[in-house]
Design an enzyme around this catalytic site. Structure first.
Site, short mmCIF file in Angstrom:
data_model
loop_
_atom_site.label_atom_id
_atom_site.label_comp_id
_atom_site.label_asym_id
_atom_site.label_seq_id
_atom_site.Cartn_x
_atom_site.Cartn_y
_atom_site.Cartn_z
N ASN A 198 55.34 -27.52 6.03
CA ASN A 198 54.35 -27.22 4.77
C ASN A 198 52.96 -27.51 5.04
O ASN A 198 52.61 -28.41 4.06
CB ASN A 198 55.50 -27.94 3.11
CG ASN A 198 54.33 -27.19 2.34
OD1 ASN A 198 53.75 -26.92 1.73
ND2 ASN A 198 54.57 -27.32 0.91
N ARG A 241 56.53 -23.13 5.08
CA ARG A 241 56.89 -22.35 3.37
C ARG A 241 55.18 -21.79 3.43
O ARG A 241 53.83 -21.93 3.96
CB ARG A 241 56.15 -23.85 2.40
CG ARG A 241 55.85 -23.41 1.21
CD ARG A 241 55.78 -24.59 0.16
NE ARG A 241 54.96 -23.56 -1.24
CZ ARG A 241 54.14 -24.32 -2.06
NH1 ARG A 241 53.54 -25.71 -1.36
NH2 ARG A 241 53.90 -23.54 -3.06
N HIS A 260 56.02 -20.41 -6.70
CA HIS A 260 56.90 -21.58 -6.41
C HIS A 260 57.73 -20.49 -6.89
O HIS A 260 58.81 -22.01 -7.58
CB HIS A 260 56.01 -22.51 -8.27
CG HIS A 260 55.44 -23.12 -8.00
ND1 HIS A 260 55.67 -22.97 -9.73
CD2 HIS A 260 54.78 -23.78 -7.35
CE1 HIS A 260 53.96 -24.71 -9.27
NE2 HIS A 260 53.53 -24.82 -8.23
N LEU A 273 57.28 -27.92 -13.61
CA LEU A 273 55.74 -28.63 -14.17
C LEU A 273 55.56 -30.07 -12.77
O LEU A 273 56.07 -31.16 -13.34
CB LEU A 273 56.59 -29.36 -15.66
CG LEU A 273 56.97 -28.51 -16.68
CD1 LEU A 273 56.96 -28.83 -17.47
CD2 LEU A 273 55.60 -27.00 -17.20
N ARG A 321 44.01 -27.28 -12.13
CA ARG A 321 43.73 -25.12 -12.37
C ARG A 321 43.64 -25.29 -14.39
O ARG A 321 44.47 -26.28 -14.71
CB ARG A 321 44.48 -24.55 -12.01
CG ARG A 321 44.86 -24.90 -10.49
CD ARG A 321 45.40 -24.04 -9.39
NE ARG A 321 46.43 -25.26 -8.59
CZ ARG A 321 47.78 -24.75 -8.30
NH1 ARG A 321 47.77 -23.56 -8.67
NH2 ARG A 321 47.83 -25.77 -7.24
N GLU A 330 62.52 -27.75 -2.45
CA GLU A 330 62.10 -26.93 -1.36
C GLU A 330 62.05 -26.67 -0.54
O GLU A 330 62.48 -25.26 0.23
CB GLU A 330 60.04 -26.26 -2.46
CG GLU A 330 60.29 -26.29 -4.06
CD GLU A 330 58.84 -26.20 -3.72
OE1 GLU A 330 58.12 -27.10 -4.23
OE2 GLU A 330 57.54 -25.28 -3.88
#
Ligand code: AMP
Length: 393
Positions: free
Chosen positions: A7, A87, A176, A203, A235, A378
């Protein structure tokens, strides 16, 4: 079969060795502060943690140092790794399933950088470097957008001029996806039920919500880019696009300055100076008004999405919390779902307060909607997707 999951971010590379079948992680590593005067490489092997601080001029050197540290610890990646899973944040309209990387695919991922200027370029760099280091094994790109590719048109379409939208690939893509898919599947496994209507709340530092009907997403909070939707660490999430024009005209900020404002100096950090949730909670406890307001805005937006997705779905079986904040911050879970007994949602305070690293129910036995905390993974999802694709070839 051992999959190396990579990643790659703008100044960091996270990697993990994963056995996709049983889900065990052999080694986990992080190369960070690439390009700064002092970088850091951390390697976590079962029962052994090592760290190096040295100048890491670029991603290639960073991965080389990490591989050397692994070799020194007795792990030869050239011997053990059978595939590499990467990823990749934006797959655009082109990629909606895991894809074996060749030169043409890499070029297409690079071309999608205009849609994800902060994310795809470092992803491409990570793939290039890893392909040079491990040229004899397949490299697979797993896209954050893929799970949401089939969103209903009403959810994926922006209400703007259709020709402009088509010409510039402007639609809601969602991000996501690997996490939302993994967590929603884990929920069904854990409860031993299928075809559930779920709201998944990822989250973390980035944050997104999705509405999932029987395994298929019907809505999600992130859009063309990962900037839309919930309030995040740095963000803004949803804002009136008129703010952009106003800043352009009145503050004479150019596009890059506004981009930087909304992506890096907004959200919790913009409102309170802090993007780490634990530090934010400490500030609130200490009476910091800005931190308290930032928290209130965060919860207000979250509840708005939960309400919207309940109506979107029309029926709800499960709400699942995941990622750093969702898995750990019991106060956020309690506040997000407070006073919703009338909608069949009731959290059990004792269950909610319990900590753990496994999936667990936090709603009362009488709650019509089952509320769960489900750790995301992930890396494992990417490893499994990589393994499945490589094995099927
Ligand atoms: P992620 O992006 O999933 O790694 O999540 C990062 C966020 O999770 C940061 O804002 C952390 O402060 C937050 N986080 C991690 N552990 C905890 C915790 N124990 N309590 C509250 N927030 C946490």
């Amino acid at each position: 079969m051992t999959v190396l999951v990579v990643n790659s971010g703008s100044s960091s590379i996270k990697f993990q060795l994963v056995e996709p079948e049983d889900g065990t992680a052999g080694a986990t590593g992080l190369v960070e502060q690439i390009g700064e005067t002092e970088g850091r490489v951390v390697l976590d092997l079962p029962g052994d943690e090592s760290e190096k601080r040295l100048e890491i001029p670029d991603h290639a050197k960073g991965l080389q140092i990490a591989f050397d540290m692994l070799a020194d610890a007795g792990v030869d990646l050239h011997d053990s790794v059978t595939a590499v899973g990467h990823r990749v944040v934006h797959g655009g309209e082109v990629f909606y399933r895991p894809t074996v990387v060749d030169d043409a695919v890499l070029k297409q991922i690079d071309e999608l950088s205009s849609l994800a200027p902060l994310h795809n370029p470092p992803n491409v760099l990570g793939i290039e470097v890893a392909r040079r280091q491990l040229p004899d094994v397949p490299h697979v790109a797993v896209f954050d957008t893929a799970f949401f590719h089939g969103l209903p048109a009403a959810a994926s379409t922006y209400a703007i001029d259709r020709d402009t939208a088509r010409q510039y690939g402007i639609r809601r893509y969602g991000f996501h996806g690997t996490s939302h898919e993994y967590v929603s599947q884990q929920v069904e496994k854990f409860l031993g039920r299928e075809g559930l209507d779920q709201i998944v709340l990822h989250l973390g530092n980035g944050a997104s919500a999705s509405a999932i009907r029987a395994g298929e997403p019907i809505d999600t909070s992130m859009g063309l880019t990962p900037l839309e939707g919930l309030v995040m660490g740095t963000r803004s999430g949803d804002i009136d696009p008129g703010i952009v024009m106003h800043l352009r005209r009145s503050a004479d900020m150019d596009v890059d300055a506004i981009d930087e404002l909304l992506n890096r100096r907004s959200g919790l950090k913009g409102m309170s100076g802090i993007n780490d949730f634990r530090a934010l909670q400490q500030r609130i406890d200490g009476g910091d008004g800005d931190a308290a307001l930032a928290y209130d805005v965060y919860i207000h937006r979250l509840r708005k999405y939960i309400g919207a997705y309940m109506v979107d779905l029309g029926h709800l079986d499960v709400i699942a919390f995941t990622a750093g904040v969702g898995e750990n911050a019991s106060q956020v879970r309690a506040d997000a779902l407070a006073n919703l007994q009338g909608f069949g949602i009731e959290i059990d305070p004792e269950r909610n307060a319990q900590r753990g690293k496994v999936a667990r129910v936090i709603s009362t036995d009488g709650s019509a909607v089952t509320v769960l905390v489900v750790p995301t993974n992930e890396e494992l999802a990417i490893a499994r997707a990589t393994d499945a694709l490589v094995s099927s070839r």
